[in-house]
Design a protein around this motif. Structure first.
Motif, PDB file in Angstrom:
ATOM      1  N   ALA A  63      46.359 -49.463  48.494  1.00 45.83           N
ATOM      2  CA  ALA A  63      45.297 -48.453  48.475  1.00 45.83           C
ATOM      3  C   ALA A  63      44.756 -48.187  49.876  1.00 45.83           C
ATOM      4  O   ALA A  63      44.481 -47.033  50.233  1.00 45.83           O
ATOM      5  CB  ALA A  63      44.177 -48.903  47.551  1.00 45.83           C
ATOM      6  N   ASP A  64      44.592 -49.231  50.687  1.00 46.96           N
ATOM      7  CA  ASP A  64      44.070 -49.059  52.044  1.00 46.96           C
ATOM      8  C   ASP A  64      45.010 -48.207  52.899  1.00 46.96           C
ATOM      9  O   ASP A  64      44.552 -47.536  53.844  1.00 46.96           O
ATOM     10  CB  ASP A  64      43.863 -50.418  52.717  1.00 46.96           C
ATOM     11  CG  ASP A  64      42.657 -51.170  52.159  1.00 46.96           C
ATOM     12  OD1 ASP A  64      41.849 -50.539  51.445  1.00 46.96           O
ATOM     13  OD2 ASP A  64      42.555 -52.380  52.421  1.00 46.96           O
ATOM     14  N   GLU A  65      46.295 -48.229  52.588  1.00 53.86           N
ATOM     15  CA  GLU A  65      47.259 -47.421  53.328  1.00 53.86           C
ATOM     16  C   GLU A  65      47.404 -46.018  52.730  1.00 53.86           C
ATOM     17  O   GLU A  65      48.340 -45.295  53.037  1.00 53.86           O
ATOM     18  CB  GLU A  65      48.606 -48.146  53.414  1.00 53.86           C
ATOM     19  CG  GLU A  65      48.500 -49.430  54.228  1.00 53.86           C
ATOM     20  CD  GLU A  65      49.839 -50.096  54.525  1.00 53.86           C
ATOM     21  OE1 GLU A  65      50.890 -49.408  54.447  1.00 53.86           O
ATOM     22  OE2 GLU A  65      49.832 -51.299  54.852  1.00 53.86           O
ATOM     23  N   LYS A  66      46.439 -45.674  51.846  1.00 60.74           N
ATOM     24  CA  LYS A  66      46.287 -44.319  51.302  1.00 60.74           C
ATOM     25  C   LYS A  66      47.378 -43.911  50.326  1.00 60.74           C
ATOM     26  O   LYS A  66      47.650 -42.727  50.135  1.00 60.74           O
ATOM     27  CB  LYS A  66      46.193 -43.276  52.434  1.00 60.74           C
ATOM     28  CG  LYS A  66      45.130 -43.582  53.480  1.00 60.74           C
ATOM     29  CD  LYS A  66      43.755 -43.779  52.857  1.00 60.74           C
ATOM     30  CE  LYS A  66      42.691 -44.072  53.918  1.00 60.74           C
ATOM     31  NZ  LYS A  66      41.359 -44.387  53.316  1.00 60.74           N
ATOM     32  N   HIS A  67      48.011 -44.901  49.694  1.00 54.84           N
ATOM     33  CA  HIS A  67      48.934 -44.614  48.611  1.00 54.84           C
ATOM     34  C   HIS A  67      48.155 -44.614  47.295  1.00 54.84           C
ATOM     35  O   HIS A  67      47.065 -45.188  47.199  1.00 54.84           O
ATOM     36  CB  HIS A  67      50.054 -45.652  48.553  1.00 54.84           C
ATOM     37  CG  HIS A  67      50.872 -45.713  49.807  1.00 54.84           C
ATOM     38  ND1 HIS A  67      51.748 -44.704  50.164  1.00 54.84           N
ATOM     39  CD2 HIS A  67      50.930 -46.649  50.794  1.00 54.84           C
ATOM     40  CE1 HIS A  67      52.325 -45.024  51.312  1.00 54.84           C
ATOM     41  NE2 HIS A  67      51.850 -46.200  51.727  1.00 54.84           N
ATOM     42  N   ASP A 115      47.609 -61.248  42.509  1.00 56.20           N
ATOM     43  CA  ASP A 115      47.386 -61.096  43.952  1.00 56.20           C
ATOM     44  C   ASP A 115      46.674 -59.780  44.234  1.00 56.20           C
ATOM     45  O   ASP A 115      47.314 -58.763  44.485  1.00 56.20           O
ATOM     46  CB  ASP A 115      48.718 -61.153  44.708  1.00 56.20           C
ATOM     47  CG  ASP A 115      48.531 -61.088  46.217  1.00 56.20           C
ATOM     48  OD1 ASP A 115      47.376 -61.130  46.678  1.00 56.20           O
ATOM     49  OD2 ASP A 115      49.547 -60.984  46.933  1.00 56.20           O
ATOM     50  N   PRO A 116      45.350 -59.775  44.182  1.00 59.11           N
ATOM     51  CA  PRO A 116      44.604 -58.540  44.426  1.00 59.11           C
ATOM     52  C   PRO A 116      44.842 -57.956  45.809  1.00 59.11           C
ATOM     53  O   PRO A 116      44.734 -56.736  45.998  1.00 59.11           O
ATOM     54  CB  PRO A 116      43.137 -58.971  44.260  1.00 59.11           C
ATOM     55  CG  PRO A 116      43.180 -60.244  43.500  1.00 59.11           C
ATOM     56  CD  PRO A 116      44.468 -60.906  43.865  1.00 59.11           C
ATOM     57  N   ILE A 155      42.194 -51.825  37.725  1.00 58.27           N
ATOM     58  CA  ILE A 155      42.677 -51.180  38.942  1.00 58.27           C
ATOM     59  C   ILE A 155      41.527 -50.522  39.692  1.00 58.27           C
ATOM     60  O   ILE A 155      41.426 -50.604  40.921  1.00 58.27           O
ATOM     61  CB  ILE A 155      43.782 -50.164  38.604  1.00 58.27           C
ATOM     62  CG1 ILE A 155      45.060 -50.919  38.208  1.00 58.27           C
ATOM     63  CG2 ILE A 155      44.057 -49.227  39.786  1.00 58.27           C
ATOM     64  CD1 ILE A 155      46.195 -50.029  37.761  1.00 58.27           C
ATOM     65  N   ALA A 156      40.630 -49.879  38.953  1.00 56.13           N
ATOM     66  CA  ALA A 156      39.473 -49.256  39.593  1.00 56.13           C
ATOM     67  C   ALA A 156      38.617 -50.301  40.305  1.00 56.13           C
ATOM     68  O   ALA A 156      38.116 -50.070  41.414  1.00 56.13           O
ATOM     69  CB  ALA A 156      38.638 -48.508  38.559  1.00 56.13           C
ATOM     70  N   ASN A 157      38.460 -51.457  39.682  1.00 59.51           N
ATOM     71  CA  ASN A 157      37.651 -52.526  40.259  1.00 59.51           C
ATOM     72  C   ASN A 157      38.259 -53.061  41.550  1.00 59.51           C
ATOM     73  O   ASN A 157      37.539 -53.363  42.514  1.00 59.51           O
ATOM     74  CB  ASN A 157      37.488 -53.656  39.241  1.00 59.51           C
ATOM     75  CG  ASN A 157      36.670 -54.822  39.771  1.00 59.51           C
ATOM     76  OD1 ASN A 157      37.226 -55.814  40.222  1.00 59.51           O
ATOM     77  ND2 ASN A 157      35.363 -54.691  39.716  1.00 59.51           N
ATOM     78  N   VAL A 158      39.580 -53.175  41.589  1.00 58.79           N
ATOM     79  CA  VAL A 158      40.249 -53.762  42.756  1.00 58.79           C
ATOM     80  C   VAL A 158      40.375 -52.752  43.895  1.00 58.79           C
ATOM     81  O   VAL A 158      40.200 -53.094  45.068  1.00 58.79           O
ATOM     82  CB  VAL A 158      41.638 -54.312  42.371  1.00 58.79           C
ATOM     83  CG1 VAL A 158      42.370 -54.842  43.600  1.00 58.79           C
ATOM     84  CG2 VAL A 158      41.500 -55.421  41.342  1.00 58.79           C
ATOM     85  N   THR A 159      40.695 -51.515  43.564  1.00 60.05           N
ATOM     86  CA  THR A 159      40.961 -50.511  44.601  1.00 60.05           C
ATOM     87  C   THR A 159      39.726 -49.703  44.980  1.00 60.05           C
ATOM     88  O   THR A 159      39.696 -49.077  46.034  1.00 60.05           O
ATOM     89  CB  THR A 159      42.051 -49.529  44.153  1.00 60.05           C
ATOM     90  OG1 THR A 159      41.576 -48.759  43.033  1.00 60.05           O
ATOM     91  CG2 THR A 159      43.326 -50.274  43.765  1.00 60.05           C
ATOM     92  N   GLY A 160      38.717 -49.683  44.098  1.00 59.95           N
ATOM     93  CA  GLY A 160      37.553 -48.860  44.345  1.00 59.95           C
ATOM     94  C   GLY A 160      37.726 -47.417  43.946  1.00 59.95           C
ATOM     95  O   GLY A 160      36.843 -46.582  44.189  1.00 59.95           O
ATOM     96  N   THR A 161      38.872 -47.093  43.318  1.00 61.66           N
ATOM     97  CA  THR A 161      39.159 -45.724  42.896  1.00 61.66           C
ATOM     98  C   THR A 161      39.660 -45.727  41.458  1.00 61.66           C
ATOM     99  O   THR A 161      40.561 -46.511  41.115  1.00 61.66           O
ATOM    100  CB  THR A 161      40.235 -45.085  43.800  1.00 61.66           C
ATOM    101  OG1 THR A 161      39.772 -45.096  45.153  1.00 61.66           O
ATOM    102  CG2 THR A 161      40.523 -43.651  43.378  1.00 61.66           C
ATOM    103  N   MET A 162      39.081 -44.868  40.628  1.00 58.22           N
ATOM    104  CA  MET A 162      39.531 -44.783  39.242  1.00 58.22           C
ATOM    105  C   MET A 162      40.935 -44.160  39.196  1.00 58.22           C
ATOM    106  O   MET A 162      41.145 -43.059  39.702  1.00 58.22           O
ATOM    107  CB  MET A 162      38.571 -43.920  38.423  1.00 58.22           C
ATOM    108  CG  MET A 162      38.903 -43.866  36.934  1.00 58.22           C
ATOM    109  SD  MET A 162      38.760 -45.474  36.101  1.00 58.22           S
ATOM    110  CE  MET A 162      36.969 -45.689  36.091  1.00 58.22           C
TER     111      MET A 162
END
Length: 300
Positions: free
Chosen positions: A111-115, A103-104, A146-153
């Motif tokens: 991540a969008d909620e800045k955690h 469930d991406p 994780i980097a691919n899904v969240t956009g952050t390494m």
């Protein structure tokens, strides 16, 4: 021809056990003279989003246990995120890569909620059983997923079940992580040493007594039925927090959405946060923020 019988521990040559204990050791303490905003104490909350991989990582496919893990996604994580938002507190979510495949949208919401979202294995595998090539491959794939899904390494690593191989920490360093959070050599953050040499990696130590699963987790294989009343668990956590505050130290906590997320337990997290906020000078930081701060502000 039969192989020689393995030596018993008391028969090991001294260089054998010395090599084992010196592979990964605690180096210098990373205890800063001050925390951000001149806070007295740091609080670092973490949630291990094992979900279905709690069963899959051990080779199981039992439908009932998979549904237990699914509870963590459907109910536990939303409750946790709602509570953190109410208190305006950021936390770190250690997540197996397979969880992001199932469930991406969950990981994107976190991540969008800045955690912070950090690495917790590929499928919650027992790292101590892996060869070095396999472990490297899985760690790279988990990091990149994780980097691919969240956009952050991701910059943080936690071994599933806190089981590490002799090469785990070397791989964490090789792959460019900032910190690990799987070991228990101190109550303060510390620098990890590998084969006697400083690694530059920050360890944010865990401890079983600061882990909700120790008190609440049920299992049929092996048969375990530990149970501690929620108020007693809260008392342990609060005592740990108070002691960290008095020492000007860090209070680090590990929780699992499929363990703490129930109606009769989620209030523990609420009370921990409220108690911390009732004190003067407490800073809530993600594990990445803690690691960056102690690395920069601790005495050399």
């Amino acid at each position: 021809m039969k192989s020689a019988t393995p030596l018993m521990p008391w028969e090991w040559p001294e260089d054998h056990w010395r090599k084992a204990i010196s592979r990964v050791r605690a180096g210098r303490r990373l205890a800063p003279s001050r925390w951000p905003n001149d806070a007295q104490c740091a609080v670092a909350l973490s949630f291990d989003c094992d979900h279905e991989t709690f069963e899959l990582g051990g080779g199981g496919t039992a439908v009932g246990r998979l549904s237990w893990g699914e509870f963590g996604r459907r109910v536990g994580v939303p409750r946790i995120l709602s509570l953190l938002a109410k208190h305006d507190v950021k936390a770190t979510f250690f997540t197996p890569a397979v969880v992001t495949l199932i469930d991406p949208s969950e990981v994107r919401r976190i991540a969008d909620e800045k955690h912070e979202v950090a690495v917790h294995g590929w499928i919650h595998e027992n790292t101590s059983l892996l060869s070095e090539p396999v472990e490297r491959d899985l760690m790279i794939r988990a990091r990149d997923r994780i980097a691919n899904v969240t956009g952050t390494m991701p910059v943080g690593h936690r071994a599933a079940q806190w089981d590490l191989s002799p090469q785990t920490i070397s791989l964490v360093k090789e792959l460019g992580f900032l910190y690990d959070s799987s070991l228990m050599a101190d109550e303060e953050c510390y620098e990890l040493c590998v084969d006697g040499e400083p690694s530059g990696l920050v360890e944010i130590p865990v401890e079983w007594l600061r882990d909700d699963a120790v008190y609440f987790l049920f299992s049929r294989n092996p048969v375990t039925r530990p149970y501690t009343p929620p108020r007693e668990v809260l008392d342990i956590f609060i005592r740990e927090l108070d002691a960290a505050y008095d020492a000007g130290s860090i209070f680090q906590l590990v929780m699992h959405p499929f363990v703490i997320g129930y109606r009769s337990r989620i209030w523990i997290l609420d009370e921990v946060i409220k108690h911390a906020k009732s004190k003067h000078g407490v800073w809530f930081g993600t594990h990445a923020e803690v690691a960056a701060w102690v690395k920069q502000h601790s005495l050399k």
